[in-house]
Design an enzyme around this catalytic site. Structure first.
Site, PDB file in Angstrom:
ATOM      1  N   GLY A 110       0.785  -1.231   0.000  1.00  0.00           N
ATOM      2  CA  GLY A 110       0.000   0.000   0.000  1.00  0.00           C
ATOM      3  C   GLY A 110       0.813   1.275   0.000  1.00  0.00           C
TER       4      GLY A 110
ATOM      5  N   HIS B 124       6.700   7.372   6.114  1.00  0.00           N
ATOM      6  CA  HIS B 124       5.721   8.122   6.906  1.00  0.00           C
ATOM      7  C   HIS B 124       4.948   7.170   7.798  1.00  0.00           C
ATOM      8  CE1 HIS B 124       4.162   7.061   2.918  1.00  0.00           C
ATOM      9  NE2 HIS B 124       2.999   6.805   3.517  1.00  0.00           N
TER      10      HIS B 124
ATOM     11  N   HIS C  23       1.328   6.651   9.371  1.00  0.00           N
ATOM     12  CA  HIS C  23      -0.083   7.075   9.369  1.00  0.00           C
ATOM     13  C   HIS C  23      -0.613   7.020  10.799  1.00  0.00           C
ATOM     14  CE1 HIS C  23      -1.006   6.542   4.953  1.00  0.00           C
ATOM     15  NE2 HIS C  23       0.024   5.733   5.035  1.00  0.00           N
TER      16      HIS C  23
HETATM   17  P1  AMP Z   1       1.048   5.453   1.525  1.00  0.00           P
HETATM   18  O1  AMP Z   1      -0.008   4.860   0.630  1.00  0.00           O
HETATM   19  O2  AMP Z   1       1.287   4.681   2.787  1.00  0.00           O
HETATM   20  O3  AMP Z   1       2.329   5.738   0.753  1.00  0.00           O
HETATM   21  O4  AMP Z   1       0.474   6.833   2.024  1.00  0.00           O
HETATM   22  C1  AMP Z   1       0.642   8.032   1.324  1.00  0.00           C
HETATM   23  C2  AMP Z   1      -0.377   8.996   1.852  1.00  0.00           C
HETATM   24  O5  AMP Z   1       0.016  10.295   1.514  1.00  0.00           O
HETATM   25  C3  AMP Z   1      -1.775   8.767   1.277  1.00  0.00           C
HETATM   26  O6  AMP Z   1      -2.684   8.504   2.340  1.00  0.00           O
HETATM   27  C4  AMP Z   1      -2.067  10.090   0.576  1.00  0.00           C
HETATM   28  O7  AMP Z   1      -3.420  10.481   0.679  1.00  0.00           O
HETATM   29  C5  AMP Z   1      -1.129  11.052   1.281  1.00  0.00           C
HETATM   30  N1  AMP Z   1      -0.723  12.223   0.529  1.00  0.00           N
HETATM   31  C6  AMP Z   1      -0.252  12.263  -0.734  1.00  0.00           C
HETATM   32  N2  AMP Z   1       0.043  13.522  -1.082  1.00  0.00           N
HETATM   33  C7  AMP Z   1      -0.247  14.311  -0.017  1.00  0.00           C
HETATM   34  C8  AMP Z   1      -0.161  15.694   0.253  1.00  0.00           C
HETATM   35  N3  AMP Z   1       0.286  16.579  -0.653  1.00  0.00           N
HETATM   36  N4  AMP Z   1      -0.537  16.140   1.479  1.00  0.00           N
HETATM   37  C9  AMP Z   1      -1.002  15.278   2.401  1.00  0.00           C
HETATM   38  N5  AMP Z   1      -1.089  13.961   2.213  1.00  0.00           N
HETATM   39  C10 AMP Z   1      -0.725  13.473   1.019  1.00  0.00           C
END
Ligand code: AMP
Ligand code: ZN
Length: 111
Positions: free
Chosen positions: A90, A97, A99
Site C-alpha cells: 500500500g 511516513h 499514518h
Molecule cells: P502510503 O499509501 O502509505 O504511501 O500513504 C501516502 C499517503 O500520503 C496517502 O494517504 C495520501 O493520501 C497522502 N498524501 C499524498 N500527497 C499528499 C499531500 N500533498 N498532502 C497530504 N497527504 C498526502
C-alpha cells in the site's frame, strides 16, 4: 529528494498546514483522509522506506512524534499507527511516513 512530494512539504515548496514541527519531523493531515482523523508523521530527512532508514534514534523520535500527534489531535486513547512498506503493502509515497488513523472503529485485521 527534489522530486519527492513529502520533501516538498518539508521544504515548504508545497503549502501544507502543519500539526507540529520539530528539528526531526513534521506532522500534517492526510490529503485523502481514510478516517475522521488521519495524519502523517514524516522525517525531515528523506528515506524511501522503513528498510532504508538507518537511524534508530530518529526512528524512536518518529514513533514518539506519532504519539504526540495523536495526543494533539485528541485521540490518544484510540488510534492506529501504520507504516506501509512497498507498493503491494500500500505504499504510494516513497518517503517514509507513519499514518495515524482514528475517530471511527478500525477493523482488525486490516484489508
Ligand atoms: P502510503 O499509501 O502509505 O504511501 O500513504 C501516502 C499517503 O500520503 C496517502 O494517504 C495520501 O493520501 C497522502 N498524501 C499524498 N500527497 C499528499 C499531500 N500533498 N498532502 C497530504 N497527504 C498526502
Ligand atoms: Zn522525500
Amino acid at each position: 529528494m527534489s522530486d519527492c512530494i513529502f520533501c516538498k512539504i518539508v521544504n515548504k515548496q508545497i503549502d501544507t498546514k502543519l500539526i507540529s514541527e520539530t528539528d526531526d519531523y513534521v506532522a500534517f493531515n492526510d490529503i485523502s483522509p481514510q478516517a475522521p482523523v488521519h495524519a502523517l508523521v514524516i522525517p525531515k530527512k528523506h528515506f524511501s522506506t522503513l528498510n532504508d532508514i538507518d537511524d534508530v534514534e530518529l526512528m524512536g523520535k518518529l514513533l514518539n512524534g506519532a504519539k504526540e500527534t495523536a495526543e494533539k489531535l485528541g485521540v490518544k486513547d484510540n488510534y492506529r499507527t501504520i507504516i506501509n512498506t512497498g507498493a503491494e503493502a500500500g505504499q504510494a509515497v516513497f518517503h517514509i511516513h507513519i499514518h495515524i488513523l482514528a475517530g471511527r472503529p478500525l477493523l482488525w485485521p486490516p484489508g
